[in-house]
Write a protein that holds these residues in place. Structure first.
Motif, short mmCIF file in Angstrom:
data_model
loop_
_atom_site.label_atom_id
_atom_site.label_comp_id
_atom_site.label_asym_id
_atom_site.label_seq_id
_atom_site.Cartn_x
_atom_site.Cartn_y
_atom_site.Cartn_z
N ASN A 129 0.85 -1.18 0.00
CA ASN A 129 0.00 0.00 0.00
C ASN A 129 0.89 1.24 0.00
OD1 ASN A 129 -1.17 2.26 1.82
ND2 ASN A 129 -2.99 1.13 1.17
N GLN A 130 0.63 2.20 -0.88
CA GLN A 130 1.54 3.32 -1.04
C GLN A 130 1.66 4.16 0.22
OE1 GLN A 130 3.56 3.66 -3.80
NE2 GLN A 130 4.58 5.05 -2.35
N ARG A 131 0.55 4.30 0.96
CA ARG A 131 0.62 5.08 2.20
C ARG A 131 1.54 4.42 3.20
NH1 ARG A 131 -5.85 6.00 3.05
NH2 ARG A 131 -6.25 7.31 1.20
N LEU A 132 1.48 3.08 3.27
CA LEU A 132 2.37 2.38 4.19
C LEU A 132 3.81 2.47 3.71
CD1 LEU A 132 2.76 0.59 6.67
CD2 LEU A 132 2.31 -1.40 5.21
N ALA A 133 4.00 2.36 2.41
CA ALA A 133 5.35 2.46 1.87
C ALA A 133 5.97 3.82 2.16
CB ALA A 133 5.33 2.20 0.36
N ASP A 134 5.15 4.86 2.19
CA ASP A 134 5.64 6.22 2.44
C ASP A 134 5.83 6.51 3.92
OD1 ASP A 134 5.62 6.69 -0.27
OD2 ASP A 134 3.67 7.71 -0.27
N ALA A 135 5.25 5.68 4.78
CA ALA A 135 5.32 5.94 6.23
C ALA A 135 6.70 5.59 6.77
CB ALA A 135 4.25 5.14 6.96
N GLN A 136 7.08 6.26 7.85
CA GLN A 136 8.34 6.01 8.51
C GLN A 136 8.13 5.13 9.75
OE1 GLN A 136 11.35 7.06 7.27
NE2 GLN A 136 10.07 7.74 5.55
N PRO A 137 9.05 4.19 10.00
CA PRO A 137 8.94 3.41 11.23
C PRO A 137 9.10 4.34 12.45
CG PRO A 137 10.59 2.47 9.73
CD PRO A 137 10.23 3.83 9.20
N SER A 138 8.56 3.91 13.58
CA SER A 138 8.69 4.70 14.80
C SER A 138 10.16 4.84 15.18
CB SER A 138 7.93 4.02 15.95
OG SER A 138 8.29 4.58 17.19
N PRO A 154 7.31 20.26 18.97
CA PRO A 154 7.53 18.81 19.00
C PRO A 154 6.24 18.02 19.22
CG PRO A 154 9.13 19.94 20.39
CD PRO A 154 8.07 20.93 20.06
N TYR A 155 6.18 16.86 18.57
CA TYR A 155 5.00 16.00 18.62
C TYR A 155 5.41 14.58 18.95
CZ TYR A 155 6.91 15.55 13.89
OH TYR A 155 7.76 15.41 12.83
N TRP A 156 4.44 13.80 19.41
CA TRP A 156 4.65 12.36 19.54
C TRP A 156 4.88 11.79 18.15
CZ3 TRP A 156 0.38 8.29 19.57
CH2 TRP A 156 0.92 7.02 19.86
N VAL A 157 5.87 10.92 18.01
CA VAL A 157 6.32 10.50 16.69
C VAL A 157 5.22 9.89 15.82
CG1 VAL A 157 8.73 10.17 17.40
CG2 VAL A 157 7.10 8.27 17.64
N SER A 158 4.19 9.32 16.43
CA SER A 158 3.17 8.62 15.65
C SER A 158 2.12 9.53 15.02
CB SER A 158 2.46 7.57 16.53
OG SER A 158 3.35 6.52 16.86
#
Length: 404
Positions: A9-18, A127-131
């Motif tokens: 899924n492209q959205r998942l592919a574009d997401a960064q791991p925590s 700053p924000y929570w990484v998720s």
């Protein structure tokens, strides 16, 4: 032609791991190699879950509470959640106005997934929570990052909020006390933000109050819908038992908000995970209805640790840290380390370089501030005993003192 069976899924592919979990994975690797790492990166209390809560879970198993529950949670827990919101937050809600999820993270994800369409924007103060930004992206939205630096005590100002809002704005996420800075919004600050939001009725508000009970110096905790009831009809107020009751692994989060939104979130959860663990729900019920001594005791311990950590960090060459008002994180500027060279020969170009050098050369794990949207900082979780914290700070001090 070979089919591309590994296409994501492209959205998942574009997401960064925590970033937090990437550091935790590196800690595990170093420990497997025999290193004695002091980890200051995990966002969870080091205390055991209170005994009466553990006993309630055991009793729930003995009593046969081991089957599926309603998607939105068992009624007894939802009644306790509603009572908590009335008692502690002044919100006029009933059990029907609540939803129980598999952790606070699922509350947030459900809300975003249920409401975001392509082109919708979510204001995320940094700053924000990484998720936060990654969840927004995974749900098809766009995170509108608003930088809130040390000049504003890492808090969103009314002017910055007003400038960020546009016709595409769907949500504002507001986290107080904050992960990673520990910043806490006062009544006057919340009122000022509310005045802006009242002028923009198309904007929903997500109040992430998960650190509500970890607030120091006798300050009062306030949530936005409490300060400005006119915003209650478009505010999702979320909380949980993970931080206040040292129940991170039990995975219980909950929320209250407008009925149309809770219904949509329940519908989504019903097709996703169904209800939360039946045993965990009984444990959460015991936490919410049982004695609250644990909260007061743990808060006092964390405040002492905060004072110790801030003093030690400010005594370290190249680091500067303001005293956080809540949560259990110190967000320390490492600007004084940038451009220098570590004893191991690593040039510290960024705060991420600082974090990796501390792990590799000082055996101390922290998370770089740029992962939370603001560098050069490091986030240090002081959810450890005093001896470990002192040992970690000694190692950090020695590392910083040896920089070239």
């Amino acid at each position: 032609m070979t089919p591309d069976i590994q296409r994501l899924n492209q959205r998942l592919a574009d997401a960064q791991p925590s970033a937090t979990y990437r550091i935790i994975d590196r800690v595990a690797e170093r420990r497997a190699q025999g290193a004695k790492i002091i980890s200051l990166c995990a966002g969870e209390p080091d205390f055991d879950t209170p005994k009466h809560v553990r006993d309630a879970a055991i009793q729930a198993i003995e009593n046969g509470h081991t089957r599926y529950t309603q998607v939105a949670g068992v009624r007894s827990l939802r009644e306790a959640v509603a009572a908590k919101f009335r008692r502690e937050n002044g919100l006029d809600v009933t059990w029907q106005d609540t939803l129980v999820c598999n952790g606070g993270k699922q509350v947030i994800y459900n809300a975003l997934a249920a409401t975001l369409n392509e082109g919708d924007q979510v204001i995320v103060p940094a700053p924000y929570w990484v998720s936060y930004p990654e969840m927004v992206q995974l749900c098809g939205g766009e995170a509108r990052i608003v930088t809130c630096d040390a000049e504003t005590d890492f808090k969103l100002t009314p002017a910055a909020l007003a400038e960020a809002i546009n016709p595409q704005t769907r949500w504002l996420i507001l986290n107080s006390p904050s992960n990673p800075t520990g910043a806490v919004y006062s009544r006057d600050e919340l009122h000022a933000l509310a005045d802006v939001l009242l002028a923009h009725p198309h904007v929903l508000i997500l109040a992430d109050d998960i650190y509500e009970h970890l607030i120091f110096d006798d300050q009062a905790f306030l949530t936005l819908a409490q300060v400005e009831p006119r915003l209650a009809s478009r505010t999702l107020t979320m909380n949980g038992v993970s931080k206040a009751y040292a129940m991170t692994g039990w995975r219980i989060g909950f929320a209250t908000g407008p009925s149309w939104l809770l219904e949509a979130m329940e519908k989504l959860q019903g097709q996703q995970t169904s209800g939360a663990s039946s045993i965990s729900q009984q444990a959460a019920l015991a936490a919410l209805e049982g004695p609250k001594d644990f909260i007061q005791e743990s808060r006092a311990v964390f405040q002492k640790r905060r004072d110790l950590m801030v003093a030690l960090l400010n005594d370290t060459p190249g680091l500067r840290c303001v005293s956080p008002a809540g949560a259990f994180y110190a967000f320390a500027s490492c600007a004084g380390l940038i451009g220098r060279t570590s004893p191991g020969g690593r040039v510290l170009h960024t705060d991420e370089d600082v974090a990796h050098a501390l792990l590799d050369e000082a055996d101390v794990a922290v998370v770089h501030g740029s992962a939370f949207g603001l560098g050069p900082y490091i986030r240090i979780a002081y959810a450890l005993d005093d001896t470990s914290l002192r040992k970690a700070c000694d190692a950090i001090h020695a590392f910083c003192n040896a920089l070239q």
